[in-house]
Design an enzyme around this catalytic site. Structure first.
Site, mmCIF file in Angstrom:
data_model
loop_
_atom_site.group_PDB
_atom_site.id
_atom_site.type_symbol
_atom_site.label_atom_id
_atom_site.label_comp_id
_atom_site.label_asym_id
_atom_site.label_seq_id
_atom_site.Cartn_x
_atom_site.Cartn_y
_atom_site.Cartn_z
ATOM 1 N N HIS A 52 0.850 -1.194 0.000
ATOM 2 C CA HIS A 52 0.000 0.000 0.000
ATOM 3 C C HIS A 52 0.886 1.245 0.000
ATOM 4 O O HIS A 52 2.030 1.208 0.480
ATOM 5 C CB HIS A 52 -0.874 0.026 1.249
ATOM 6 C CG HIS A 52 -1.980 -0.966 1.235
ATOM 7 N ND1 HIS A 52 -3.152 -0.766 1.931
ATOM 8 C CD2 HIS A 52 -2.110 -2.174 0.637
ATOM 9 C CE1 HIS A 52 -3.948 -1.798 1.764
ATOM 10 N NE2 HIS A 52 -3.330 -2.672 0.975
ATOM 11 N N GLU A 54 0.792 3.921 1.838
ATOM 12 C CA GLU A 54 1.208 4.343 3.173
ATOM 13 C C GLU A 54 2.353 3.488 3.699
ATOM 14 O O GLU A 54 3.299 4.003 4.313
ATOM 15 C CB GLU A 54 0.036 4.244 4.172
ATOM 16 C CG GLU A 54 -1.163 5.074 3.802
ATOM 17 C CD GLU A 54 -2.229 4.308 3.029
ATOM 18 O OE1 GLU A 54 -3.422 4.590 3.236
ATOM 19 O OE2 GLU A 54 -1.877 3.418 2.216
#
Length: 151
Positions: A52, A54
């Protein structure tokens, strides 16, 4: 630079993801007004559920700053973080989170659940729905084009 500038950088990362046929999510980590790291969604390319935006940005920031505590940092992300990414934000002690589009299916900063309300040892400041229209439009356009491609 300000919040808008940093979110525009996150949107640039998200657009790169879209060009790579990944769900367009981008993230930027900033310390003292300087960009420390960027990340983008790479789950399809890497064949990895952990890839992801993040997570990539946090990993790179930890490596660049030489530690796992990002307590002086802010994160800008185009989509509300999922449970995994919200947990990583808590564990890395990110001071402030600014996110754009809300995620009604997996958002864990208020949409499905707010993990920051639970009694964990760290609670970042959160700004939700920042530049939401721009972030949502990128996601909507991506999925519309994907459906069109399938037909």
């Amino acid at each position: 630079m300000n919040d808008r500038d940093f979110m525009l950088l996150a949107l640039e990362q998200a657009k790169i993801s879209a060009d790579e046929l990944e769900v367009p999510v981008g993230a930027v980590i900033v310390r003292n007004g300087e960009v420390v790291s960027v990340g983008r969604n790479r789950r399809e390319k890497d064949k990895n559920a952990l890839a992801h935006a993040e997570m990539e940005a946090i990993d790179l920031a930890c490596k660049k700053l030489g530690g796992w505590r990002l307590w002086e940092c802010e994160m800008y992300v185009t989509l509300e973080p999922c449970p995994m990414c919200t947990g990583a934000i808590i564990n890395s002690r990110i001071r402030r989170l600014v996110f754009g589009a809300r995620d009604k299916k997996a958002g864990s900063c208020g949409s499905v659940i707010n993990l920051f309300e639970l009694p964990y040892n760290h609670k970042p400041e959160v700004v939700s729905g920042f530049m939401e229209e721009e972030c949502s439009a990128l996601l909507s356009g991506f999925f519309a084009a994907l459906r069109e491609r399938k037909n």
